[in-house]
Design an enzyme around this catalytic site. Sequence first.
Site, PDB file in Angstrom:
ATOM      1  N   GLU A  29       5.797  12.118  50.692  1.00 26.34           N
ATOM      2  CA  GLU A  29       6.723  13.193  50.341  1.00 26.34           C
ATOM      3  C   GLU A  29       7.104  13.986  51.595  1.00 26.34           C
ATOM      4  O   GLU A  29       6.223  14.394  52.352  1.00 26.34           O
ATOM      5  CB  GLU A  29       6.055  14.113  49.305  1.00 26.34           C
ATOM      6  CG  GLU A  29       5.765  13.393  47.992  1.00 26.34           C
ATOM      7  CD  GLU A  29       4.643  14.030  47.181  1.00 26.34           C
ATOM      8  OE1 GLU A  29       4.175  15.124  47.542  1.00 26.34           O
ATOM      9  OE2 GLU A  29       4.227  13.403  46.183  1.00 26.34           O
ATOM     10  N   GLU A  63       2.765  10.979  42.860  1.00 27.14           N
ATOM     11  CA  GLU A  63       1.578  10.508  43.580  1.00 27.14           C
ATOM     12  C   GLU A  63       1.046   9.197  43.033  1.00 27.14           C
ATOM     13  O   GLU A  63       0.565   8.357  43.795  1.00 27.14           O
ATOM     14  CB  GLU A  63       0.481  11.576  43.568  1.00 27.14           C
ATOM     15  CG  GLU A  63       0.731  12.721  44.554  1.00 27.14           C
ATOM     16  CD  GLU A  63       1.690  13.770  44.030  1.00 27.14           C
ATOM     17  OE1 GLU A  63       1.957  13.767  42.805  1.00 27.14           O
ATOM     18  OE2 GLU A  63       2.157  14.614  44.822  1.00 27.14           O
ATOM     19  N   GLN A  85       0.413  14.716  50.712  1.00 27.75           N
ATOM     20  CA  GLN A  85       0.803  16.010  51.280  1.00 27.75           C
ATOM     21  C   GLN A  85      -0.398  16.952  51.410  1.00 27.75           C
ATOM     22  O   GLN A  85      -0.602  17.558  52.444  1.00 27.75           O
ATOM     23  CB  GLN A  85       1.898  16.626  50.426  1.00 27.75           C
ATOM     24  CG  GLN A  85       2.697  17.661  51.173  1.00 27.75           C
ATOM     25  CD  GLN A  85       4.055  17.856  50.522  1.00 27.75           C
ATOM     26  OE1 GLN A  85       4.125  18.280  49.374  1.00 27.75           O
ATOM     27  NE2 GLN A  85       5.128  17.559  51.232  1.00 27.75           N
ATOM     28  N   ASP A  88      -5.774  17.416  47.795  1.00 28.80           N
ATOM     29  CA  ASP A  88      -5.992  17.729  46.369  1.00 28.80           C
ATOM     30  C   ASP A  88      -5.145  16.832  45.454  1.00 28.80           C
ATOM     31  O   ASP A  88      -5.501  16.585  44.310  1.00 28.80           O
ATOM     32  CB  ASP A  88      -5.641  19.196  46.119  1.00 28.80           C
ATOM     33  CG  ASP A  88      -6.301  20.111  47.135  1.00 28.80           C
ATOM     34  OD1 ASP A  88      -7.233  20.837  46.758  1.00 28.80           O
ATOM     35  OD2 ASP A  88      -5.889  20.085  48.323  1.00 28.80           O
ATOM     36  N   PHE A  89      -4.018  16.347  45.977  1.00 31.34           N
ATOM     37  CA  PHE A  89      -3.127  15.522  45.143  1.00 31.34           C
ATOM     38  C   PHE A  89      -3.685  14.112  44.947  1.00 31.34           C
ATOM     39  O   PHE A  89      -3.140  13.332  44.159  1.00 31.34           O
ATOM     40  CB  PHE A  89      -1.722  15.441  45.753  1.00 31.34           C
ATOM     41  CG  PHE A  89      -1.087  16.779  46.080  1.00 31.34           C
ATOM     42  CD1 PHE A  89      -1.613  17.967  45.598  1.00 31.34           C
ATOM     43  CD2 PHE A  89       0.049  16.832  46.864  1.00 31.34           C
ATOM     44  CE1 PHE A  89      -1.038  19.187  45.907  1.00 31.34           C
ATOM     45  CE2 PHE A  89       0.644  18.041  47.178  1.00 31.34           C
ATOM     46  CZ  PHE A  89       0.099  19.231  46.704  1.00 31.34           C
ATOM     47  N   HIS A 131      -4.950  23.621  46.921  1.00 29.47           N
ATOM     48  CA  HIS A 131      -4.484  23.049  48.194  1.00 29.47           C
ATOM     49  C   HIS A 131      -5.572  23.256  49.243  1.00 29.47           C
ATOM     50  O   HIS A 131      -5.292  23.622  50.375  1.00 29.47           O
ATOM     51  CB  HIS A 131      -3.181  23.710  48.666  1.00 29.47           C
ATOM     52  CG  HIS A 131      -2.000  23.407  47.818  1.00 29.47           C
ATOM     53  ND1 HIS A 131      -1.906  23.773  46.509  1.00 29.47           N
ATOM     54  CD2 HIS A 131      -0.847  22.738  48.100  1.00 29.47           C
ATOM     55  CE1 HIS A 131      -0.747  23.359  46.017  1.00 29.47           C
ATOM     56  NE2 HIS A 131      -0.087  22.731  46.960  1.00 29.47           N
TER      57      HIS A 131
END
Lengths: 337, 329
Positions: A29, A63, A85, A88-89, A131
């Site tokens: 992203e 994701e 990015q 955490d994702f 994040h």
Amino acid sequence: MALMTIAEALREGIREEMRRDPTVFCLGEDIGVPGGFGGAFTVTLGLSDEFGHNRILDTPISEIGIAGVAIGAAMTGMRPIADVQYGDFLFCMMDQLANQAAKMTYMSGGTVKVPLVMRAPVGSTRRGSQHAQSLEAFFTHIPGLKVLAPSTAYDAKGLLKSAIRDENPVLIFEHKLLYGSKGGRSEKGALSPIGEVPDEDYTVPIGKGAIRRVGKDVTIVGKLLTVYRALEAAEELAKEGIEAEVIDPRTLIPLDKELILESVRKTGRLVVVEEDNLTHGWGAEIAAIVAEEAFFYLDAPIKRVASLDTPPPFAPPMEAYYLPSVERVIAAVKSQF
Amino acid sequence: MTIASLNNATQVELLTLYREMLLIRRFEEQCNALFLQGKIPSTLHLYIGQEAVAVGVCAALRPDDYVLGTHRPHGHALAKGVTSRSIMAELFGKVTGCCKAKGGSMHVGDMSVGMFPAIAIVGANAPIATGAALSAKMRGSGQVVVAFFGEGGANEGAVHEAMNMAAIWKLPVLFVCENNLYGASTPVSQIVAVENVADRAVAYGMPGVIVDGNDVLAVRDVTRTAVERARAGEGPSLIECKTYRLCGHSRSDACNYRTREEEAEWRDKDPLLRIRKLLTEETGLATLSDLEQVEAEVEAILTDAIQFADESPEPAPEDALLHVFWEDK
């Protein structure tokens, strides 16, 4: 030899591998949009100028899709580098990593390879709970994944190159306060270590740790940012006559277990410092290995220094309280004497 | 059905399709029997009733095209050309299996014939298919990729992300939804608000096609159109095949969530009855003895496959340690 930040070293590593091998490409992203960020921490900044938008491929905010696409491309002859990015994702794509990427070689009886790289920033940096997490331990618990955690510019480039050339899925965790990202993407409180990076092609082997400071009285094992917290603590402790040896495993899976054991056999004391929260963590695994394999060399109980068992808090005083500080490392070491 | 509906299929083509469908049907029936005899140690999700989908789709593909199956993958694997021997041995848990006994029923595959190890997490194969299609486009290979999933899988977020990415990048991938009316026990009417899964295609900016999934020629023909479009660089398609699972969801399923009347209706629409009728009564392209010859060929393949699986060695327990990571040969 050039002096570089970790973000620059990663960028040069990607650039060199993309020049060397046409099957290498990046996806993620906001990684190549003209006028954009070059990824959240500028690692891919400017790469689309050289390689175009087909090889620096901007994706939707998807994701599961990013991970799945990387896996499918890796299984069919490409070598994708996926940019997450914020670490955490990774939870959004957990099925693709844990059930697909990690198991494909195994459940195909070794007939299929998945040579993909996934880069993920970790670390608590005043962004609240979603994040900020340090997620390494989740992934070191999944057989089939290799997990790297470079803390210097030299290692970042050398390990990234090894990861790209590896035939397995490799996760690289990068700490937000170590990137040295500049401009609008610079981070408050960053350490931004700058290091010498050779101009010629080199790799850092996966599975080899590094001794960052030699000492005889206690072994402190850290990773990513906590290597620097440990080094700072060691300097303070030296003033009081305690010489700490600081070990940076650099790669978490496979782990250079022998380097840690050898150090503990010498010092007789172990403190593990990590930014993830304490319970069931990576530090517990390191402590268990040492307890099982070097117990009779220990002169004091093993200590773990980690973040608190809470989600990462936002406000700076609470965040500082939550994180493993230099003071907590010093206190842990002193408790062993 | 008229001769026109043959769409120029020749006798040889039709008999080939019949042979492949019959092979799947008989393979699955044998699996059921072998499970009851204790030869197959796992559960099984059988493909009985859906044979025209896998066979019709794969008939429109090149050998180097890729297929990604589901937790119900025997039909996909057989139709793509994985051998009966290697699948049967895998189901028996033998080292000669297509995954060296590491995969089992839900992961059969063989990349050398374009069949990915089947992916048994519902919908998770779709983004991987999109990635394989991106790779085909980047490598300029001209390959097309097919992801099979059910109407249940259509509701997974992974499928949504995969379709959107395939559409924005115009990738050569076909999303083939096998709508067999039940996701395990749950009827489609409870889980999909639109009439057809294919209606969703418009939201992704790709063609959505609905086809009678029990008509192998119809499936082949809509697939051909989508494949041509994909190879021409025009992007993905969503094909919804309306079909029915004539068996239970898995080995333990007594199908108490559907009526015997509904099952009888669909048994009348059995894709194998249909192609037999087309070959004989409707077109006269084949005689009953032609069909018997095909049936004998299929039985011989299966007898050989079962014997091969039965006689193959079991893995050593410590083989469990192999292949966690890639090992260069």
